[in-house]
Design a protein around this motif. Structure first.
Motif, PDB file in Angstrom:
ATOM      1  N   GLY A 125     -37.608 -10.893  38.416  1.00 31.29           N
ATOM      2  CA  GLY A 125     -38.615 -10.582  37.469  1.00 31.29           C
ATOM      3  C   GLY A 125     -39.952  -9.935  38.104  1.00 31.29           C
ATOM      4  N   LYS A 126     -40.297 -10.356  39.164  1.00 32.35           N
ATOM      5  CA  LYS A 126     -41.637 -10.041  40.137  1.00 32.35           C
ATOM      6  C   LYS A 126     -41.332  -8.569  40.544  1.00 32.35           C
ATOM      7  N   GLU A 127     -40.004  -8.324  41.030  1.00 33.32           N
ATOM      8  CA  GLU A 127     -39.745  -6.963  41.496  1.00 33.32           C
ATOM      9  C   GLU A 127     -39.698  -5.853  40.130  1.00 33.32           C
ATOM     10  N   PHE A 128     -39.275  -6.326  39.129  1.00 33.08           N
ATOM     11  CA  PHE A 128     -38.920  -5.592  37.864  1.00 33.08           C
ATOM     12  C   PHE A 128     -40.366  -5.288  37.468  1.00 33.08           C
ATOM     13  N   VAL A 129     -41.317  -6.197  37.450  1.00 31.25           N
ATOM     14  CA  VAL A 129     -42.781  -5.763  37.081  1.00 31.25           C
ATOM     15  C   VAL A 129     -43.324  -4.708  38.186  1.00 31.25           C
ATOM     16  N   ALA A 130     -43.245  -4.884  39.445  1.00 34.87           N
ATOM     17  CA  ALA A 130     -43.578  -4.382  40.654  1.00 34.87           C
ATOM     18  C   ALA A 130     -43.093  -2.602  40.314  1.00 34.87           C
ATOM     19  N   SER A 159     -47.426  -5.127  27.550  1.00 40.28           N
ATOM     20  CA  SER A 159     -49.079  -5.337  27.085  1.00 40.28           C
ATOM     21  C   SER A 159     -49.741  -6.476  28.387  1.00 40.28           C
ATOM     22  N   MET A 160     -49.009  -7.481  28.460  1.00 43.53           N
ATOM     23  CA  MET A 160     -49.584  -8.528  29.151  1.00 43.53           C
ATOM     24  C   MET A 160     -49.580  -8.199  30.884  1.00 43.53           C
ATOM     25  N   MET A 161     -48.799  -7.165  31.168  1.00 38.86           N
ATOM     26  CA  MET A 161     -48.755  -6.863  32.648  1.00 38.86           C
ATOM     27  C   MET A 161     -49.166  -5.392  32.801  1.00 38.86           C
ATOM     28  N   ASP A 162     -49.720  -4.785  31.731  1.00 30.35           N
ATOM     29  CA  ASP A 162     -50.142  -3.452  31.611  1.00 30.35           C
ATOM     30  C   ASP A 162     -49.126  -2.457  32.356  1.00 30.35           C
ATOM     31  N   LEU A 163     -47.941  -2.626  31.679  1.00 37.09           N
ATOM     32  CA  LEU A 163     -46.660  -1.657  32.218  1.00 37.09           C
ATOM     33  C   LEU A 163     -46.490  -0.488  30.982  1.00 37.09           C
ATOM     34  N   LYS A 164     -46.251   0.704  31.538  1.00 38.21           N
ATOM     35  CA  LYS A 164     -45.882   1.751  30.898  1.00 38.21           C
ATOM     36  C   LYS A 164     -44.400   2.140  30.868  1.00 38.21           C
ATOM     37  N   MET A 165     -43.724   1.847  29.785  1.00 41.26           N
ATOM     38  CA  MET A 165     -42.185   2.149  29.862  1.00 41.26           C
ATOM     39  C   MET A 165     -42.001   2.703  28.500  1.00 41.26           C
ATOM     40  N   ILE A 166     -40.767   3.487  28.425  1.00 38.99           N
ATOM     41  CA  ILE A 166     -40.341   4.313  27.516  1.00 38.99           C
ATOM     42  C   ILE A 166     -39.599   3.220  26.449  1.00 38.99           C
ATOM     43  N   LYS A 203     -22.337  -7.238  33.621  1.00 29.80           N
ATOM     44  CA  LYS A 203     -22.754  -5.748  33.224  1.00 29.80           C
ATOM     45  C   LYS A 203     -24.110  -5.527  33.224  1.00 29.80           C
ATOM     46  N   VAL A 204     -25.095  -6.644  33.090  1.00 33.93           N
ATOM     47  CA  VAL A 204     -26.405  -6.591  33.137  1.00 33.93           C
ATOM     48  C   VAL A 204     -26.826  -7.796  34.090  1.00 33.93           C
ATOM     49  N   ARG A 205     -28.020  -7.537  34.683  1.00 29.24           N
ATOM     50  CA  ARG A 205     -28.813  -8.514  35.641  1.00 29.24           C
ATOM     51  C   ARG A 205     -29.726  -9.376  34.839  1.00 29.24           C
ATOM     52  N   PRO A 206     -29.610 -10.804  34.608  1.00 32.54           N
ATOM     53  CA  PRO A 206     -30.692 -11.372  34.119  1.00 32.54           C
ATOM     54  C   PRO A 206     -31.857 -11.628  34.820  1.00 32.54           C
ATOM     55  N   LEU A 207     -33.285 -11.411  34.404  1.00 27.09           N
ATOM     56  CA  LEU A 207     -34.421 -11.608  35.236  1.00 27.09           C
ATOM     57  C   LEU A 207     -35.276 -12.927  34.808  1.00 27.09           C
ATOM     58  N   GLY A 208     -35.266 -13.137  33.506  1.00 28.10           N
ATOM     59  CA  GLY A 208     -35.979 -14.181  33.074  1.00 28.10           C
ATOM     60  C   GLY A 208     -35.768 -14.618  31.523  1.00 28.10           C
ATOM     61  N   VAL A 209     -35.958 -15.616  31.202  1.00 26.87           N
ATOM     62  CA  VAL A 209     -35.997 -16.096  29.646  1.00 26.87           C
ATOM     63  C   VAL A 209     -37.302 -16.068  29.276  1.00 26.87           C
ATOM     64  N   SER A 210     -37.514 -16.054  27.969  1.00 27.97           N
ATOM     65  CA  SER A 210     -38.597 -15.923  27.287  1.00 27.97           C
ATOM     66  C   SER A 210     -39.138 -17.323  26.749  1.00 27.97           C
ATOM     67  N   SER A 211     -38.387 -18.278  26.762  1.00 26.92           N
ATOM     68  CA  SER A 211     -39.004 -19.689  26.506  1.00 26.92           C
ATOM     69  C   SER A 211     -39.966 -19.989  27.526  1.00 26.92           C
ATOM     70  N   PHE A 227     -43.537 -15.396  36.187  1.00 28.45           N
ATOM     71  CA  PHE A 227     -43.673 -14.333  36.832  1.00 28.45           C
ATOM     72  C   PHE A 227     -44.890 -13.520  36.031  1.00 28.45           C
ATOM     73  N   VAL A 228     -44.988 -13.725  34.728  1.00 27.45           N
ATOM     74  CA  VAL A 228     -45.887 -13.137  33.758  1.00 27.45           C
ATOM     75  C   VAL A 228     -46.645 -14.477  33.270  1.00 27.45           C
ATOM     76  N   PRO A 229     -47.831 -14.838  33.681  1.00 24.96           N
ATOM     77  CA  PRO A 229     -48.484 -15.961  33.282  1.00 24.96           C
ATOM     78  C   PRO A 229     -48.873 -15.983  31.982  1.00 24.96           C
ATOM     79  N   GLY A 230     -48.265 -17.318  30.998  1.00 28.03           N
ATOM     80  CA  GLY A 230     -48.646 -17.207  29.653  1.00 28.03           C
ATOM     81  C   GLY A 230     -47.734 -16.731  28.735  1.00 28.03           C
ATOM     82  N   TYR A 231     -46.796 -16.121  29.308  1.00 23.86           N
ATOM     83  CA  TYR A 231     -45.534 -15.433  28.394  1.00 23.86           C
ATOM     84  C   TYR A 231     -44.577 -16.438  27.692  1.00 23.86           C
TER      85      TYR A 231
END
Length: 308
Positions: A125-130, A159-166, A203-211, A227-231
């Motif tokens: 997850g940290k690598e994804f955010v970076a 929004s929490m990590m100020d990421l610009k994605m499509i 077929k997909v790589r899991p990076l984190g759960v939303s709970s 890796f996203v504090p407070g999410y």
């Protein structure tokens, strides 16, 4: 007969609880229409629960039916957190989300999972955010449609990590999943159940759960909050009755649903569908509904999603 209104929630729930409830003492004296969890309820309450599937328009069609039904305990709705999201996605609804219904109890929690296509060079997850920070506007994420849980969950993370994605909205979770697997999109944050097969087959790589904590089915996958504090952004499936339904009937239904959810067979079937059984008192559920109503208002505003 009790009518159960089904509003875009897992069909498995209907089969689980059917046998349950209805005057508080004599209730149910006739079949109950469920507009959908109720095989187990049918067994417990010795009365038929009739599934009335009223899908469409994100559940608003079936919800309106329930809002206008007699408050006698013979029409019940099963709906997800889409119920509170709709209040902020639609300019106008033919009912009041908070005041035209009584929340009987949630039935199950739905946890999301952030996944990426294996070709994306992000193993954690940290690598994804970076990576998203280094490549603004390059990562494309799929959703099941504007304003869907899949859309809002990722919009909140961005929004929490100020990421610009499509964001690319598809017509449902199935097409969104296909787009992910094919590499047409690179990321998605959807419910675990909708991704389960793709995760297990690699077929997909899991990076984190939303709970707010890790889940038993995937103990090695961190919570996104690590890796996203407070999410934290989970969904639920809950049971509702029209406002004005007598409290003894609400209490009877709540008690029977609690009993059904505690049944090992029901619990195991829910778990197999990556749904965690969840029971609350009507007061606790009302508090959760109001909290999520406020939370979804903020997230919908962040996402910019609207439904005409």
């Amino acid at each position: 007969m009790i009518r159960l209104a089904h509003l875009a929630v897992p069909i498995v729930l209907a089969a689980l609880f059917f046998p349950l409830l209805a005057s508080a003492q004599a209730y149910p004296a006739k079949p109950v229409r469920v507009i959908i969890v109720f095989q187990k309820l049918s067994d417990q309450m010795r009365q038929q629960f009739v599934i009335d599937n009223r899908g469409g328009a994100a559940g608003t069609i079936g919800t309106e039916v329930v809002a206008n039904s007699p408050p006698d305990g013979y029409t019940i709705m099963v709906q997800s957190t889409t119920h509170v999201a709709n209040a902020h996605l639609y300019k106008k609804l033919p009912y009041d989300v908070l005041n035209d219904f009584i929340g009987i109890t949630p039935l199950a929690v739905q946890v999301g999972m952030l996944v990426v296509h294996p070709a994306l060079p992000a193993k954690t997850g940290k690598e994804f955010v970076a990576l998203a920070k280094r490549r603004p506007g390059e990562i494309v994420y799929a959703s099941a449609g504007n304003g869907s849980y899949v859309h809002l969950s990722m919009a909140l993370l961005a929004s929490m990590m100020d990421l610009k994605m499509i964001h690319v909205p598809y017509k449902g979770g199935g097409p969104a999943g296909i787009a992910m697997v094919s590499g047409e999109t690179q990321a998605m944050l959807a419910t675990i159940g909708s991704l389960f097969t793709h995760i297990k087959t690699g077929k997909v790589r899991p990076l984190g759960v939303s709970s707010d904590k890790r889940v038993a089915q995937f103990p090695d996958v961190p919570a996104i909050g690590e890796f996203v504090p407070g999410y934290e952004f989970t969904a639920w499936v809950g049971c509702f009755a029209p406002k004005g339904t007598p409290r003894p009937i609400i209490d009877r239904l709540n008690a029977e649903l609690k009993k059904a959810l505690a049944d090992p067979g029901v619990a195991s079937k829910l778990t197999a569908q990556t749904l965690d059984p969840m029971h609350l008192t009507p007061e606790q559920f009302a508090a959760r509904i109001k909290s999520d109503y406020d939370k979804y208002e903020k997230v919908v505003r962040i996402s910019g999603a609207k439904v005409d």
